[in-house]
Design a protein around this motif. Structure first.
Motif, PDB file in Angstrom:
ATOM      1  N   ASP A 121      -6.902   8.527   0.498  1.00  0.00           N
ATOM      2  CA  ASP A 121      -7.306   9.618   1.370  1.00  0.00           C
ATOM      3  C   ASP A 121      -7.063   9.323   2.848  1.00  0.00           C
ATOM      4  OD1 ASP A 121      -8.144  11.264  -0.756  1.00  0.00           O
ATOM      5  OD2 ASP A 121      -9.984  10.072  -0.931  1.00  0.00           O
ATOM      6  N   ALA A 122      -6.395   8.206   3.127  1.00  0.00           N
ATOM      7  CA  ALA A 122      -6.078   7.873   4.519  1.00  0.00           C
ATOM      8  C   ALA A 122      -4.833   8.642   4.958  1.00  0.00           C
ATOM      9  CB  ALA A 122      -5.830   6.374   4.640  1.00  0.00           C
ATOM     10  N   TYR A 123      -4.697   8.819   6.259  1.00  0.00           N
ATOM     11  CA  TYR A 123      -3.467   9.396   6.805  1.00  0.00           C
ATOM     12  C   TYR A 123      -2.485   8.271   7.101  1.00  0.00           C
ATOM     13  CZ  TYR A 123      -5.503  14.013   7.111  1.00  0.00           C
ATOM     14  OH  TYR A 123      -6.042  15.225   6.783  1.00  0.00           O
ATOM     15  N   PRO A 124      -1.185   8.566   7.055  1.00  0.00           N
ATOM     16  CA  PRO A 124      -0.191   7.502   7.233  1.00  0.00           C
ATOM     17  C   PRO A 124      -0.410   6.648   8.481  1.00  0.00           C
ATOM     18  CG  PRO A 124       0.901   9.476   6.455  1.00  0.00           C
ATOM     19  CD  PRO A 124      -0.556   9.852   6.664  1.00  0.00           C
ATOM     20  N   GLN A 174       2.110  -1.180   4.462  1.00  0.00           N
ATOM     21  CA  GLN A 174       1.431  -0.221   3.583  1.00  0.00           C
ATOM     22  C   GLN A 174       2.144   1.123   3.590  1.00  0.00           C
ATOM     23  OE1 GLN A 174      -2.446  -0.458   5.445  1.00  0.00           O
ATOM     24  NE2 GLN A 174      -3.211  -1.878   3.888  1.00  0.00           N
ATOM     25  N   GLN A 175       2.583   1.543   4.770  1.00  0.00           N
ATOM     26  CA  GLN A 175       3.313   2.814   4.863  1.00  0.00           C
ATOM     27  C   GLN A 175       4.548   2.765   3.974  1.00  0.00           C
ATOM     28  OE1 GLN A 175       3.920   2.741   9.096  1.00  0.00           O
ATOM     29  NE2 GLN A 175       2.191   4.104   9.504  1.00  0.00           N
ATOM     30  N   GLN A 176       5.253   1.650   4.038  1.00  0.00           N
ATOM     31  CA  GLN A 176       6.484   1.559   3.268  1.00  0.00           C
ATOM     32  C   GLN A 176       6.191   1.515   1.764  1.00  0.00           C
ATOM     33  OE1 GLN A 176       9.081   2.806   3.727  1.00  0.00           O
ATOM     34  NE2 GLN A 176      10.392   1.504   4.947  1.00  0.00           N
ATOM     35  N   ARG A 177       5.081   0.898   1.401  1.00  0.00           N
ATOM     36  CA  ARG A 177       4.724   0.893  -0.023  1.00  0.00           C
ATOM     37  C   ARG A 177       4.354   2.297  -0.485  1.00  0.00           C
ATOM     38  NH1 ARG A 177       0.225  -3.300  -0.746  1.00  0.00           N
ATOM     39  NH2 ARG A 177       0.193  -3.502   1.515  1.00  0.00           N
ATOM     40  N   VAL A 178       3.697   3.061   0.391  1.00  0.00           N
ATOM     41  CA  VAL A 178       3.428   4.470   0.046  1.00  0.00           C
ATOM     42  C   VAL A 178       4.750   5.221  -0.090  1.00  0.00           C
ATOM     43  CG1 VAL A 178       2.395   6.645   0.799  1.00  0.00           C
ATOM     44  CG2 VAL A 178       1.158   4.501   1.150  1.00  0.00           C
ATOM     45  N   GLY A 179       5.700   4.913   0.797  1.00  0.00           N
ATOM     46  CA  GLY A 179       7.022   5.536   0.704  1.00  0.00           C
ATOM     47  C   GLY A 179       7.651   5.260  -0.656  1.00  0.00           C
ATOM     48  N   ILE A 180       7.488   4.054  -1.141  1.00  0.00           N
ATOM     49  CA  ILE A 180       8.033   3.695  -2.456  1.00  0.00           C
ATOM     50  C   ILE A 180       7.309   4.467  -3.554  1.00  0.00           C
ATOM     51  CG2 ILE A 180       8.268   1.809  -4.130  1.00  0.00           C
ATOM     52  CD1 ILE A 180       8.732  -0.089  -1.730  1.00  0.00           C
ATOM     53  N   VAL A 181       5.992   4.547  -3.439  1.00  0.00           N
ATOM     54  CA  VAL A 181       5.222   5.282  -4.449  1.00  0.00           C
ATOM     55  C   VAL A 181       5.600   6.764  -4.439  1.00  0.00           C
ATOM     56  CG1 VAL A 181       2.903   6.098  -5.036  1.00  0.00           C
ATOM     57  CG2 VAL A 181       3.290   3.677  -4.572  1.00  0.00           C
ATOM     58  N   ARG A 182       5.792   7.319  -3.239  1.00  0.00           N
ATOM     59  CA  ARG A 182       6.193   8.720  -3.161  1.00  0.00           C
ATOM     60  C   ARG A 182       7.518   8.927  -3.908  1.00  0.00           C
ATOM     61  NH1 ARG A 182       7.160  11.682   2.578  1.00  0.00           N
ATOM     62  NH2 ARG A 182       8.916  10.240   2.668  1.00  0.00           N
ATOM     63  N   ALA A 183       8.409   7.955  -3.769  1.00  0.00           N
ATOM     64  CA  ALA A 183       9.693   8.051  -4.474  1.00  0.00           C
ATOM     65  C   ALA A 183       9.490   7.915  -5.983  1.00  0.00           C
ATOM     66  CB  ALA A 183      10.645   6.974  -3.959  1.00  0.00           C
ATOM     67  N   LEU A 184       8.665   6.938  -6.394  1.00  0.00           N
ATOM     68  CA  LEU A 184       8.454   6.708  -7.829  1.00  0.00           C
ATOM     69  C   LEU A 184       7.796   7.913  -8.496  1.00  0.00           C
ATOM     70  CD1 LEU A 184       7.078   3.038  -7.854  1.00  0.00           C
ATOM     71  CD2 LEU A 184       9.359   3.816  -8.548  1.00  0.00           C
ATOM     72  N   ALA A 185       6.918   8.586  -7.755  1.00  0.00           N
ATOM     73  CA  ALA A 185       6.169   9.706  -8.333  1.00  0.00           C
ATOM     74  C   ALA A 185       7.090  10.837  -8.770  1.00  0.00           C
ATOM     75  CB  ALA A 185       5.145  10.225  -7.331  1.00  0.00           C
ATOM     76  N   LEU A 186       8.288  10.872  -8.223  1.00  0.00           N
ATOM     77  CA  LEU A 186       9.244  11.908  -8.613  1.00  0.00           C
ATOM     78  C   LEU A 186       9.891  11.594  -9.961  1.00  0.00           C
ATOM     79  CD1 LEU A 186      10.995  12.292  -5.144  1.00  0.00           C
ATOM     80  CD2 LEU A 186       9.453  13.947  -6.185  1.00  0.00           C
ATOM     81  N   ARG A 187       9.587  10.422 -10.521  1.00  0.00           N
ATOM     82  CA  ARG A 187      10.218   9.940 -11.754  1.00  0.00           C
ATOM     83  C   ARG A 187      11.741  10.045 -11.662  1.00  0.00           C
ATOM     84  NH1 ARG A 187       6.982  10.885 -16.831  1.00  0.00           N
ATOM     85  NH2 ARG A 187       4.874  11.314 -16.173  1.00  0.00           N
ATOM     86  N   LEU A 191       5.174  -8.617   7.371  1.00  0.00           N
ATOM     87  CA  LEU A 191       4.914  -7.521   6.433  1.00  0.00           C
ATOM     88  C   LEU A 191       6.068  -7.291   5.462  1.00  0.00           C
ATOM     89  CD1 LEU A 191       3.335  -4.967   8.930  1.00  0.00           C
ATOM     90  CD2 LEU A 191       2.174  -6.640   7.471  1.00  0.00           C
ATOM     91  N   VAL A 192       7.186  -8.007   5.715  1.00  0.00           N
ATOM     92  CA  VAL A 192       8.384  -7.782   4.903  1.00  0.00           C
ATOM     93  C   VAL A 192       8.134  -8.166   3.451  1.00  0.00           C
ATOM     94  CG1 VAL A 192      10.742  -8.600   4.509  1.00  0.00           C
ATOM     95  CG2 VAL A 192       9.988  -7.966   6.822  1.00  0.00           C
ATOM     96  N   GLY A 193       7.447  -9.289   3.263  1.00  0.00           N
ATOM     97  CA  GLY A 193       7.271  -9.851   1.924  1.00  0.00           C
ATOM     98  C   GLY A 193       6.601  -8.899   0.951  1.00  0.00           C
ATOM     99  N   GLU A 194       5.546  -8.211   1.413  1.00  0.00           N
ATOM    100  CA  GLU A 194       4.801  -7.345   0.490  1.00  0.00           C
ATOM    101  C   GLU A 194       5.656  -6.191  -0.016  1.00  0.00           C
ATOM    102  OE1 GLU A 194       2.097  -4.491   3.220  1.00  0.00           O
ATOM    103  OE2 GLU A 194       1.896  -6.605   3.736  1.00  0.00           O
TER     104      GLU A 194
END
Ligand SMILES: Nc1ncnc2c1ncn2[C@@H]1O[C@H](COP(=O)(O)OP(=O)(O)O)[C@@H](O)[C@H]1O
Ligand SMILES: [Mg+2]
Lengths: 220, 296
Positions: free
Chosen positions: B183-186, B193-206, B223-226
């Motif tokens: 429920d946080a804003y970007p 964390q933003q980039q991981r959300v970006g990845i999740v947004r992509a994955l959610a499209l299957r 932050l690169v490693g995560e």
């Protein structure tokens, strides 16, 4: 100074504001915003003819006095057989006017949204219209609130021009009372000015609150 | 196409992550790119790019700035429109699943975009429909919460019921350790964390294909490693990925094939281990050397 007159005139003038100025402003502004969005999209269109139409519209609206626009609609159009009542005439003129000014604000706001937002919209599968509506316009809205608020506050004051085409709004109420009290014109017009000032100050406060609310997702 | 067509390249990932139609076609070509050319004004940016993306493979694009990596990547999902060349895409999962023709290509036939002709909107959408993209600047929607960012595509475009999309999004966010941020804003998140959300947004499209454009270049080094860790996990699961990156270590660990681009051509391609150890081209050698020894 006839304070008794001032007190008796306060409610009629204020009610002219509440039943004339405010509804006239709200309706004209709402219609004006729709026109503005439409004209802004014309101006942003890759089609040169559409873009030119948008540009021409903005140029004409901004390059001519509002009072003249008002007179053309109310006193001019009857020559073409188009007779419109005072109220609708005022709404037509003010809406078209707001549309011209706000179009530039909306256009600039749309352009201020980074290209990456459009691309992100496209890559989640949305088309141009949906990306505009769901991604770009909400962000553009935030950017355009301060300048649009200024347009809105200007409109509150500009609606006093409608008194010249027989619309009974706040200033016309003051004029009517002043007509019967020629030695108290100064007092009555100062009173009308005060009521406009109260309206505008309240709106400016509302503007700040709205900006704060819209800012909640932006880093400071 | 049936599951028996599987050629089964590489190690098997956890079976339940990929869609069955994708898993069954592992190792078969997903995208075939031939002779891509692109000019911006008189800047000839791509000069005949060939590329084959196989299902389940990771392709890394490396090369100096301005070499055309981003343009290649964006051509793969129709964000950039090349002037010539073709992209052929195998029948989409949707087509295979329904066994019915899509408007853009009758059942069983691959989708072909020939850029020397006019590309229709339907073709562009059909190509884009197969992939999802992670950007260098995350490009999250700033006016939407993390959860809203993730479910926007599924709910608005793919017509997934909101409850299901929310449930799936939460599960994906859990996977990358961000469930409590839904429920946080970007702007309230760190770059990683933003980039991981970006990845999740992509994955959610299957998607059938994940595109990454230098996903760690804009991040603070710590932050690169995560982000790379999440990407490595996806690769191990068998996702098909094309990654523009400067992270050679990552490319070596994860990529099946590396393409070195320079001046709009693929100068050298091959197995990362081999290429980084003994580049065949002088230009590749120089580029790798500069990347590894920036001070010299
Ligand atoms: N939209 C564009 N308009 C004009 N030139 C562009 C555009 N996108 C990229 N270019 C140019 O194309 C070349 C390759 O860009 P790009 O594909 O972004 O390279 P890379 O990702 O390898 O740095 C650069 O010279 C860049 O300036
Ligand atoms: Mg790039």
């Amino acid at each position: 100074m006839d304070w008794e007159l001032a007190r008796n005139a306060f409610w009629p003038i204020l009610s002219g504001g509440l039943t004339g100025t405010i509804p006239l402003t709200l309706v004209s502004f709402a219609i004006g915003l729709v026109i503005a969005l439409f004209v802004a999209l014309l101006r942003l269109s890759p089609n040169v003819i559409l873009a030119w139409i948008g540009t021409a519209y903005v140029s004409v609206i901004r390059g001519t006095p509002l009072l003249v626009q008002l007179f053309i609609v109310f006193y001019g159009l009857p020559n073409l057989g188009v007779v419109i009542d005072p109220w609708p005439s005022a709404i037509v003129a003010f809406s078209l006017n707001v549309g011209g000014y706000a179009a530039e604000i909306v256009r600039a706001a749309i352009l201020s949204v980074p290209r990456g937002q459009w691309e992100a919209g496209y890559t989640v599968g949305m088309g141009t219209a949906r990306t505009l509506r769901r991604i770009v316009l909400p962000q553009a809205a935030r950017v355009s609130v301060p300048p649009l608020s200024n347009t809105f506050i200007s409109l509150v004051k500009d609606t006093s021009l409608a008194s010249t085409i027989l619309v009974t709004e706040e200033f016309r109420k003051a004029q009517e009372i002043a007509a019967g009290n020629p030695d108290q014109i100064l007092l009555l017009y100062l009173e009308a000015a005060l009521i406009y000032w109260i309206f505008c100050t309240a709106l400016a406060a509302g503007q700040s609150a709205l900006e704060k609310r819209l800012d909640r997702y932006v880093a400071h | 196409m049936s599951p028996t067509d599987a050629t089964g390249a590489g190690p098997e990932g956890p079976g339940d992550v990929l869609e069955p139609e994708d898993r069954a076609r592992r190792g078969t070509p997903l995208l075939t790119v031939r002779g891509l050319h692109k000019t911006f004004g008189d800047n000839h940016v791509l000069r005949g790019i060939d590329l084959e993306v196989r299902r389940g493979s990771v392709t890394a694009l490396i090369g100096p700035s301005g070499s055309g990596k981003t343009t290649v990547l964006r051509s793969l999902n129709g964000l950039a429109m090349p002037d010539a060349g073709t992209i052929t895409a195998a029948p989409s999962r949707r087509q295979v699943r329904r066994g019915v023709p899509d408007a853009e290509s009758p059942a069983g036939e691959p989708l072909t975009l020939d850029f020397s002709r006019k590309i229709t909107k339907q073709q562009r959408f059909a190509l884009r429909d197969r992939s999802a993209m992670v950007f260098q600047q995350h490009n999250l929607f700033p006016h939407r919460t993390v959860l809203q960012n993730v479910i926007e595509g599924p709910v608005q475009v793919q017509r997934v019921p909101r409850a299901e999309a929310t449930w799936r999004a939460t599960e994906l966010l859990e996977r990358v350790g961000l469930a409590e941020k839904r429920d946080a804003y970007p702007h309230e998140l760190s770059g990683g964390q933003q980039q991981r959300v970006g990845i999740v947004r992509a994955l959610a499209l299957r998607p059938e294909l994940l595109l990454f454009d230098e996903p760690t270049s804009a991040l603070d080094p710590e932050l690169v490693g995560e982000v790379l860790a999440v990407m490595k996990e996806l690769a191990d699961e068998g996702w098909t990925m094309v990654v523009v990156t400067h992270e050679l270590q990552f490319a070596r660990a994860v990529a099946d094939e590396v393409l070195f681009l320079d001046g709009g051509v693929v100068v050298e391609r091959g197995n990362p281990e081999r290429m980084f150890r003994e580049p065949r081209r002088e230009r590749t050698r120089q580029f790798l050397h500069r990347l590894l020894h920036p001070m010299e």
